[in-house]
Design a protein around this motif. Structure first.
Motif, short mmCIF file in Angstrom:
data_model
loop_
_atom_site.label_atom_id
_atom_site.label_comp_id
_atom_site.label_asym_id
_atom_site.label_seq_id
_atom_site.Cartn_x
_atom_site.Cartn_y
_atom_site.Cartn_z
N GLY A 23 13.28 13.13 1.30
CA GLY A 23 12.01 12.82 1.95
C GLY A 23 11.09 11.93 1.15
O GLY A 23 9.90 11.81 1.49
N ARG A 24 11.61 11.25 0.13
CA ARG A 24 10.75 10.33 -0.62
C ARG A 24 11.60 9.23 -1.24
O ARG A 24 12.73 9.47 -1.68
N ASP A 73 11.84 14.80 7.49
CA ASP A 73 13.11 14.10 7.54
C ASP A 73 13.56 13.80 6.11
O ASP A 73 12.74 13.50 5.25
N PHE A 74 14.88 13.86 5.88
CA PHE A 74 15.38 13.52 4.54
C PHE A 74 15.21 12.04 4.25
O PHE A 74 15.19 11.62 3.11
N ARG A 75 15.10 11.24 5.32
CA ARG A 75 14.81 9.81 5.17
C ARG A 75 13.31 9.61 5.12
O ARG A 75 12.57 10.28 5.83
N ALA A 76 12.87 8.66 4.31
CA ALA A 76 11.43 8.43 4.15
C ALA A 76 10.95 7.19 4.89
O ALA A 76 9.78 6.82 4.79
N ASN A 77 11.83 6.53 5.65
CA ASN A 77 11.45 5.29 6.33
C ASN A 77 10.22 5.49 7.20
O ASN A 77 10.10 6.48 7.93
N VAL A 78 9.30 4.54 7.14
CA VAL A 78 8.09 4.61 7.94
C VAL A 78 8.45 4.58 9.43
O VAL A 78 7.82 5.26 10.24
N LYS A 128 5.39 3.72 -2.06
CA LYS A 128 6.13 4.97 -2.05
C LYS A 128 6.08 5.53 -0.63
O LYS A 128 5.02 5.55 -0.01
N ARG A 129 7.23 5.97 -0.12
CA ARG A 129 7.30 6.50 1.23
C ARG A 129 7.70 7.98 1.16
O ARG A 129 8.60 8.35 0.40
N THR A 130 7.05 8.79 1.96
CA THR A 130 7.35 10.22 1.96
C THR A 130 7.41 10.74 3.39
O THR A 130 6.74 10.21 4.28
#
Length: 294
Positions: A188-189, A211-216, A205-207
Motif C-alpha cells: 500500500g505504499r 489496496d496493496f497497490r498504491a497507484n492514484v 509518495k503514494r499510499t
C-alpha cells in the motif's frame, strides 16, 4: 533557428488523460518560444515503398517528435526517416513489456522483486503445473502475478493461496506474465520519481489503506516526496537501463527500507505529479529535448 516539434498521442483511447498529457507538453514548448503540433497516431500515415518510407499526409518534417503513445511501429518509422524521437521506439517497447523491463534491469544488476517468468504457451496450450509448484516453493504467499502488458496498476494481482493461483493462471491462458515476490514491507505504499535525463525532476509518495497497490488511479493518496540520494540514483539507473530519456520510476520500500524497482514507465503522465508537488515535469522534458537537439 525556430524549433518545431510534433507531439503524438493515441487518439483511439477513451477519456482525455492522453490528450491532456500532450497539451501540457505543447504548452511547455510554446512557453519556450518554440512550436509544437499535436497529432493522433492515426493522423500520421506512412507508406512503405519499394525502398523508402513516405509520410502520406504531412510533408514538413519536425525537428523532433515527443512520442506519448505506444504505437511502436509508427515511432520506429519516424526514426527511420531521420527524425529524433523521444522516447525512442526501443525504450517504449521495453517499458511497455514488464518482462523485457525486468530483464533490462537485471542485466544492469539493479534490484527488483524476486521474479519467475511464466514460460510461453500458445492459445490452446496447457500450463505445466510444475511451474506453479516452483513459484509457490520459491515465492510463497501472498504472491504477485503481473501481466507483461498493462497500465495504471491494472493487470496486477495479489494471490493468497494455491487454488487462487491456479485459477488466475488458467484465466490468463496464453498472456505473458510473471510470478513475483510480494514485498510486504511496501504494501500500500510506493514512490514515483519522474526522471528526466540524468536527474530526478520530481517525486511523490503514494499510499493506499485499501489496496496493496498504491497507484492514484486505483484510489491511492499522494504527497510530495524528497527522495534520498540512493533512491534518486536508482531511479536514474532504471531509466537508463531501458534507454529512456525520461520516465516515471516506481520504487518499493524493501524490508530495511532500501529501494526496490517496481516498474519503469516511459510514458508516465504528469498531472498528478504537478497537483502533488507543483512541479511541471513538462518543462523539464522540453528543456531536455531542446538541449539534446541543440
Amino acid at each position: 533557428m525556430h524549433v518545431h516539434g510534433w507531439i503524438i498521442y493515441n487518439g483511439s483511447l477513451p477519456g482525455n488523460k492522453f490528450v491532456d498529457f500532450a497539451e501540457w507538453l505543447q504548452e511547455a514548448a510554446l512557453n519556450r518560444k518554440t512550436s509544437a503540433a499535436i497529432y493522433k497516431n492515426s493522423e500520421l500515415s506512412i507508406m512503405t515503398g519499394q525502398t523508402d518510407l513516405e509520410l502520406i499526409n504531412k510533408q514538413n518534417f519536425p525537428d523532433y517528435v515527443l512520442f506519448t503513445d505506444k504505437d511502436i511501429y509508427l515511432a520506429r518509422q519516424l526514426e527511420m526517416m531521420g527524425i529524433p524521437v523521444f522516447n525512442s521506439s526501443s525504450a517504449i517497447e521495453t517499458s511497455d513489456d514488464k518482462i523485457a523491463t525486468y530483464l533490462a534491469l537485471i542485466k544492469k544488476k539493479l534490484p527488483i522483486p524476486k521474479t519467475i517468468i511464466h514460460p510461453k504457451i500458445f492459445e490452446n496450450g496447457l500450463t505445466d503445473h510444475s511451474i506453479i509448484s516452483t513459484a509457490i516453493q520459491q515465492l510463497g504467499f501472498p504472491m504477485v502475478v503481473k501481466e507483461a502488458f498493462g497500465s495504471f496498476g491494472e493487470q496486477v494481482y495479489l494471490i493468497h493461496n494455491e487454488e487462487e493461483l491456479i485459477r488466475k493462471v488458467k484465466k490468463l491462458k496464453d498472456k505473458p506474465f510473471v510470478f513475483q515476490e510480494f514485498i510486504s514491507s511496501s504494501c500500500g505504499r510506493d514512490i514515483r520519481l519522474h526522471v528526466v535525463g540524468s536527474k530526478v525532476a520530481a517525486g511523490m509518495k503514494r499510499t493506499s489503506s485499501t489496496d496493496f497497490r498504491a497507484n492514484v488511479t486505483s484510489g491511492g493518496n499522494m504527497e510530495a516526496y524528497e527522495a534520498s540520494n540512493e533512491e534518486k540514483a536508482l531511479a536514474i539507473q532504471a531509466a537508463e537501463a531501458i534507454g529512456a530519456d525520461f520516465a516515471g520510476v516506481d520504487l518499493l520500500f524493501g524490508p530495511d527500507e532500501s529501494p526496490i524497482i517496481c516498474e519503469v514507465n516511459s510514458n508516465a503522465h504528469i498531472r498528478n505529479m504537478y497537483d502533488c508537488t507543483n512541479i511541471n515535469v513538462a518543462d523539464h522534458i522540453i528543456d531536455y529535448i531542446l538541449h539534446k537537439i541543440g
